[in-house]
Design a protein around this motif. Structure first.
Motif, PDB file in Angstrom:
ATOM      1  N   GLY A 150     -60.641 -11.222  28.206  1.00  0.00           N
ATOM      2  CA  GLY A 150     -60.301 -11.243  26.787  1.00  0.00           C
ATOM      3  C   GLY A 150     -60.917 -12.419  26.048  1.00  0.00           C
ATOM      4  N   SER A 151     -60.756 -12.412  24.735  1.00  0.00           N
ATOM      5  CA  SER A 151     -61.303 -13.505  23.916  1.00  0.00           C
ATOM      6  C   SER A 151     -60.267 -13.921  22.882  1.00  0.00           C
ATOM      7  N   HIS A 152     -60.462 -15.125  22.340  1.00  0.00           N
ATOM      8  CA  HIS A 152     -59.481 -15.640  21.377  1.00  0.00           C
ATOM      9  C   HIS A 152     -60.008 -16.797  20.580  1.00  0.00           C
ATOM     10  N   LEU A 166     -57.303 -11.208  22.835  1.00  0.00           N
ATOM     11  CA  LEU A 166     -57.657  -9.811  22.592  1.00  0.00           C
ATOM     12  C   LEU A 166     -58.620  -9.226  23.611  1.00  0.00           C
ATOM     13  N   ALA A 167     -58.422  -7.950  23.913  1.00  0.00           N
ATOM     14  CA  ALA A 167     -59.264  -7.258  24.895  1.00  0.00           C
ATOM     15  C   ALA A 167     -60.675  -7.046  24.365  1.00  0.00           C
ATOM     16  N   GLY A 168     -61.643  -7.144  25.266  1.00  0.00           N
ATOM     17  CA  GLY A 168     -63.032  -6.939  24.892  1.00  0.00           C
ATOM     18  C   GLY A 168     -63.377  -5.471  25.036  1.00  0.00           C
ATOM     19  N   LYS A 169     -64.636  -5.171  25.287  1.00  0.00           N
ATOM     20  CA  LYS A 169     -65.062  -3.776  25.430  1.00  0.00           C
ATOM     21  C   LYS A 169     -64.355  -3.100  26.603  1.00  0.00           C
ATOM     22  N   VAL A 171     -61.395   0.168  27.582  1.00  0.00           N
ATOM     23  CA  VAL A 171     -60.364   1.019  26.994  1.00  0.00           C
ATOM     24  C   VAL A 171     -59.607   0.167  25.982  1.00  0.00           C
ATOM     25  N   ARG A 172     -59.293   0.732  24.837  1.00  0.00           N
ATOM     26  CA  ARG A 172     -58.534   0.013  23.826  1.00  0.00           C
ATOM     27  C   ARG A 172     -59.066  -1.384  23.499  1.00  0.00           C
ATOM     28  N   PRO A 173     -60.316  -1.501  23.065  1.00  0.00           N
ATOM     29  CA  PRO A 173     -60.868  -2.817  22.702  1.00  0.00           C
ATOM     30  C   PRO A 173     -60.061  -3.425  21.559  1.00  0.00           C
ATOM     31  N   GLY A 174     -59.874  -4.727  21.617  1.00  0.00           N
ATOM     32  CA  GLY A 174     -59.131  -5.388  20.561  1.00  0.00           C
ATOM     33  C   GLY A 174     -57.634  -5.389  20.781  1.00  0.00           C
ATOM     34  N   GLU A 175     -57.194  -4.770  21.845  1.00  0.00           N
ATOM     35  CA  GLU A 175     -55.752  -4.718  22.127  1.00  0.00           C
ATOM     36  C   GLU A 175     -55.240  -6.132  22.399  1.00  0.00           C
TER      37      GLU A 175
END
Length: 234
Positions: A150-152, A166-169, A171-175
DNA sequence: GCGACAG
DNA sequence: ATCTTGTCGC
């Protein structure tokens, strides 16, 4: 590939990953404390492990405290041979077996367990805190000292300031995977994520409540210290 | 193919 | 995670 046993710790990396994918969906990410699902948290435990003999021995520590008073009531430290290597994403297979052995020696099971590592903030959403919590069916929180996925952005400088992980590329990116929480002013933040039977919001609140005067919350900080206590002192 | 990568 | 000493600062 053969069917992965639903309860074994000596799996090949491939089977371990398959098991994580199969169990991730069983993790509860809403607040369900106690048998009835809404009991108060009166006992909180912190768990962590350390290694000795060049990594051949794993030492698991668990410290039980009252909540919200945070007075230590029990301390367990056990040793056993290390049976699984460190592989990013498969940490639970290396540490959970020893942690279970230490936890079963407690007089009573805690209402909440703070773990040293991630929970939901994992490539397959099944970090150590999720695995341990699901196995025991006890509420758990993952409190890691560094990022796994993830990134932040950088959270604010004050205690209690947060930034979302937040999730990267994929399933459900940006989660929203977790929270980057500043537990003390100007100190490196910690990564908080839900383990089992708890929401991210509550996980952050409880972690902050347990973080009194150090970067790490008391349960985890004390367990870390205990795991490093060499034989000689008491 | 090239990095990233909890403890 | 562990290997490793002293040292700067509140």
């Amino acid at each position: 590939m053969t069917t992965a046993p639903l309860h074994a710790w000596d799996l090949s990396p491939k089977d371990a990953i398959a098991l994580q994918k199969a169990l991730a969906g069983a993790v509860v990410r809403s607040d369900r404390f106690g048998p009835g699902g809404r009991r108060a948290i009166k006992q909180v435990a912190g768990v962590d492990v350390a290694f000795a003999d060049g990594g051949r021995t794993i030492r698991a520590a668990v410290v039980m405290l009252t909540h919200p008073g945070l007075d230590v009531t029990d301390q367990i430290l056990i040793e056993r041979p290390t049976t699984f290597p460190y592989v990013p994403g498969l940490l639970s297979f290396r540490e959970v077996p020893a942690l279970l052995e230490a936890l079963r020696q407690l007089p009573t099971m805690p209402d909440l367990i703070l773990c040293d590592g991630h929970g939901y903030a994992h490539p397959r959403r099944f970090g150590l805190a999720c695995h341990l919590g699901l196995w025991l069916d006890v509420p758990t929180i993952g409190v890691a000292k560094s990022r796994l996925t993830g990134s932040h952005d950088e959270p604010g400088p004050a205690k209690g300031d947060i930034a979302w992980l937040l999730a990267g590329k994929g399933v459900r990116p940006g989660e929203r995977l977790g929270a980057v929480l500043r537990t003390r002013e100007r100190v490196k933040p910690v990564y908080v994520s839900a383990g089992h039977r708890i929401s991210l919001k509550t996980a952050v609140t409880l972690t902050l409540r347990c973080a009194t005067r150090y970067r790490l919350p008391e349960p985890t900080r004390l367990a870390d210290k205990l795991s490093k206590v060499h034989r000689t002192g008491s």
